[in-house]
Scaffold this motif. Structure first.
Motif, PDB file in Angstrom:
ATOM      1  N   UNK A 175       0.830  -1.203   0.000  1.00 19.89           N
ATOM      2  CA  UNK A 175       0.000   0.000   0.000  1.00 19.89           C
ATOM      3  C   UNK A 175       0.866   1.255   0.000  1.00 19.89           C
ATOM      4  N   UNK A 176       0.434   2.234  -0.791  1.00 19.68           N
ATOM      5  CA  UNK A 176       1.010   3.580  -0.752  1.00 19.68           C
ATOM      6  C   UNK A 176      -0.071   4.506  -0.216  1.00 19.68           C
ATOM      7  N   UNK A 177       0.336   5.516   0.512  1.00 22.59           N
ATOM      8  CA  UNK A 177      -0.599   6.441   1.145  1.00 22.59           C
ATOM      9  C   UNK A 177      -0.341   7.838   0.595  1.00 22.59           C
ATOM     10  N   UNK A 178      -1.404   8.497   0.158  1.00 20.96           N
ATOM     11  CA  UNK A 178      -1.284   9.792  -0.499  1.00 20.96           C
ATOM     12  C   UNK A 178      -1.888  10.880   0.397  1.00 20.96           C
ATOM     13  N   UNK A 179      -1.109  11.935   0.623  1.00 23.86           N
ATOM     14  CA  UNK A 179      -1.567  13.076   1.438  1.00 23.86           C
ATOM     15  C   UNK A 179      -1.736  14.295   0.555  1.00 23.86           C
ATOM     16  N   UNK A 180      -2.830  15.001   0.738  1.00 23.98           N
ATOM     17  CA  UNK A 180      -3.085  16.219  -0.035  1.00 23.98           C
ATOM     18  C   UNK A 180      -2.387  17.432   0.541  1.00 23.98           C
ATOM     19  N   UNK A 181      -2.165  17.440   1.840  1.00 24.83           N
ATOM     20  CA  UNK A 181      -1.633  18.622   2.504  1.00 24.83           C
ATOM     21  C   UNK A 181      -0.358  18.293   3.269  1.00 24.83           C
ATOM     22  N   UNK A 182       0.586  19.252   3.332  1.00 24.47           N
ATOM     23  CA  UNK A 182       1.852  19.017   4.039  1.00 24.47           C
ATOM     24  C   UNK A 182       1.679  18.602   5.506  1.00 24.47           C
ATOM     25  N   UNK A 183       0.718  19.189   6.201  1.00 29.73           N
ATOM     26  CA  UNK A 183       0.519  18.819   7.607  1.00 29.73           C
ATOM     27  C   UNK A 183       0.123  17.348   7.741  1.00 29.73           C
ATOM     28  N   UNK A 184      -0.712  16.874   6.843  1.00 31.96           N
ATOM     29  CA  UNK A 184      -1.115  15.466   6.850  1.00 31.96           C
ATOM     30  C   UNK A 184       0.088  14.584   6.543  1.00 31.96           C
ATOM     31  N   UNK A 185       0.850  14.966   5.554  1.00 30.79           N
ATOM     32  CA  UNK A 185       2.046  14.217   5.165  1.00 30.79           C
ATOM     33  C   UNK A 185       2.990  14.062   6.361  1.00 30.79           C
ATOM     34  N   UNK A 186       3.298  15.150   7.032  1.00 34.57           N
ATOM     35  CA  UNK A 186       4.233  15.109   8.162  1.00 34.57           C
ATOM     36  C   UNK A 186       3.657  14.331   9.349  1.00 34.57           C
ATOM     37  N   UNK A 187       2.374  14.508   9.620  1.00 39.03           N
ATOM     38  CA  UNK A 187       1.741  13.790  10.718  1.00 39.03           C
ATOM     39  C   UNK A 187       1.853  12.281  10.517  1.00 39.03           C
ATOM     40  N   UNK A 188       1.489  11.810   9.324  1.00 39.52           N
ATOM     41  CA  UNK A 188       1.509  10.364   9.091  1.00 39.52           C
ATOM     42  C   UNK A 188       2.928   9.819   8.927  1.00 39.52           C
ATOM     43  N   UNK A 189       3.825  10.588   8.381  1.00 39.35           N
ATOM     44  CA  UNK A 189       5.228  10.140   8.331  1.00 39.35           C
ATOM     45  C   UNK A 189       5.758   9.922   9.757  1.00 39.35           C
ATOM     46  N   UNK A 190       5.438  10.848  10.653  1.00 38.18           N
ATOM     47  CA  UNK A 190       5.848  10.705  12.050  1.00 38.18           C
ATOM     48  C   UNK A 190       5.198   9.479  12.699  1.00 38.18           C
ATOM     49  N   UNK A 205       7.856   2.121   7.181  1.00 31.88           N
ATOM     50  CA  UNK A 205       8.609   2.992   6.288  1.00 31.88           C
ATOM     51  C   UNK A 205       7.800   4.245   5.953  1.00 31.88           C
ATOM     52  N   UNK A 206       8.249   5.423   6.406  1.00 34.46           N
ATOM     53  CA  UNK A 206       7.502   6.657   6.139  1.00 34.46           C
ATOM     54  C   UNK A 206       7.539   7.076   4.673  1.00 34.46           C
ATOM     55  N   UNK A 207       8.419   6.487   3.883  1.00 35.68           N
ATOM     56  CA  UNK A 207       8.492   6.818   2.458  1.00 35.68           C
ATOM     57  C   UNK A 207       7.304   6.255   1.678  1.00 35.68           C
ATOM     58  N   UNK A 208       6.484   5.463   2.330  1.00 34.93           N
ATOM     59  CA  UNK A 208       5.261   4.953   1.700  1.00 34.93           C
ATOM     60  C   UNK A 208       4.168   6.016   1.677  1.00 34.93           C
ATOM     61  N   UNK A 209       4.421   7.145   2.321  1.00 36.84           N
ATOM     62  CA  UNK A 209       3.482   8.257   2.315  1.00 36.84           C
ATOM     63  C   UNK A 209       4.012   9.289   1.338  1.00 36.84           C
ATOM     64  N   UNK A 210       3.155   9.653   0.390  1.00 37.88           N
ATOM     65  CA  UNK A 210       3.582  10.506  -0.719  1.00 37.88           C
ATOM     66  C   UNK A 210       2.713  11.755  -0.765  1.00 37.88           C
ATOM     67  N   UNK A 211       3.350  12.863  -1.044  1.00 39.88           N
ATOM     68  CA  UNK A 211       2.644  14.129  -1.240  1.00 39.88           C
ATOM     69  C   UNK A 211       1.920  14.073  -2.592  1.00 39.88           C
ATOM     70  N   UNK A 212       0.649  14.385  -2.600  1.00 44.11           N
ATOM     71  CA  UNK A 212      -0.134  14.337  -3.842  1.00 44.11           C
ATOM     72  C   UNK A 212       0.486  15.213  -4.933  1.00 44.11           C
ATOM     73  N   UNK A 213       1.088  16.323  -4.549  1.00 44.71           N
ATOM     74  CA  UNK A 213       1.700  17.230  -5.529  1.00 44.71           C
ATOM     75  C   UNK A 213       2.929  16.614  -6.185  1.00 44.71           C
ATOM     76  N   UNK A 214       3.565  15.676  -5.502  1.00 41.38           N
ATOM     77  CA  UNK A 214       4.767  15.027  -6.012  1.00 41.38           C
ATOM     78  C   UNK A 214       4.457  13.663  -6.643  1.00 41.38           C
ATOM     79  N   UNK A 215       3.206  13.286  -6.551  1.00 38.75           N
ATOM     80  CA  UNK A 215       2.805  11.948  -6.958  1.00 38.75           C
ATOM     81  C   UNK A 215       2.741  11.817  -8.474  1.00 38.75           C
ATOM     82  N   UNK A 216       3.183  10.696  -8.959  1.00 39.30           N
ATOM     83  CA  UNK A 216       3.054  10.409 -10.390  1.00 39.30           C
ATOM     84  C   UNK A 216       2.712   8.942 -10.571  1.00 39.30           C
ATOM     85  N   UNK A 217       2.121   8.621 -11.670  1.00 40.67           N
ATOM     86  CA  UNK A 217       1.625   7.283 -11.947  1.00 40.67           C
ATOM     87  C   UNK A 217       2.664   6.179 -11.903  1.00 40.67           C
ATOM     88  N   UNK A 218       3.940   6.493 -12.128  1.00 40.40           N
ATOM     89  CA  UNK A 218       4.939   5.428 -12.169  1.00 40.40           C
ATOM     90  C   UNK A 218       5.068   4.713 -10.832  1.00 40.40           C
TER      91      UNK A 218
END
Length: 179
Positions: free
Chosen positions: A40-55, A63-76
């Motif tokens: 599973x990969x987890x996508x966050x729309x907002x920076x606060x959400x991204x940081x909260x779940x990475x923590x 592995x916190x790298x499984x959480x991805x910022x939606x703005x940086x997300x790409x189909x690959x």
């Protein structure tokens, strides 16, 4: 060509919403999923959400790298992996824009009724009612009516937006763009 000519417009994506009474219950459910399945990969729309779940993930040896910022997300990154969105973006058009180039038909979004998107539509009353009915905090709500209600809320929000201001959280986005 004439599909849905006189019928209701079909959504481009099938959003499956999994909703909890609280952020705590939502977070516990997401941690359980992340521990059980490494695909599973987890996508966050907002920076606060991204940081909260990475923590949260780091604190639970995930592995916190499984959480991805939606703005940086790409189909690959999708290949053979399942996606879970950690929240809705208040505008449906933003969600569809991100998803349009992905090979997905179904999108899963985890929500909590105490999130800003729900709070702006009076979720406090719904939380009280659910608790009175005996719903436990760790129980999930998964129903098409919830997903349809979210779409309706996003449409109401979109009607109010003239110019979108960026934000670091869903709550801040709602405050900057609606109130």
């Amino acid at each position: 060509m004439f599909n849905n000519l006189f019928g209701k417009k079909k959504d481009k994506f099938d959003f499956s919403d999994v909703t909890f009474i609280s952020q705590k219950a939502k977070t516990n459910a997401l941690l359980k999923i992340a521990k059980a399945n490494k695909d599973f990969l987890f996508i966050a729309w907002f920076p606060d959400t991204l940081h909260f779940y990475k923590d949260c993930f780091s604190a639970n040896d995930i592995d916190p790298e499984r959480i991805i910022d939606a703005k940086q997300f790409s189909g690959f990154k999708v290949k053979e992996r399942q996606l879970i969105f950690l929240e809705h973006f208040p505008l449906r058009s933003k969600e569809e824009e991100l998803l349009k180039n992905l090979p997905l038909k179904k999108v899963t979004v985890y929500n909590s009724l105490d999130e800003a998107l729900f709070s702006s539509f009076g979720s406090e009353r719904i939380i009280e009612l659910l608790k009175k009915m005996g719903m436990q905090e760790d129980e999930e709500i998964k129903h098409t009516l919830v997903s349809k209600s979210i779409v309706n809320a996003q449409q109401k929000i979109a009607e109010k937006i003239i110019f979108e201001n960026s934000a670091s959280s869903q709550r801040e986005w709602i405050e900057k763009n609606i109130k």
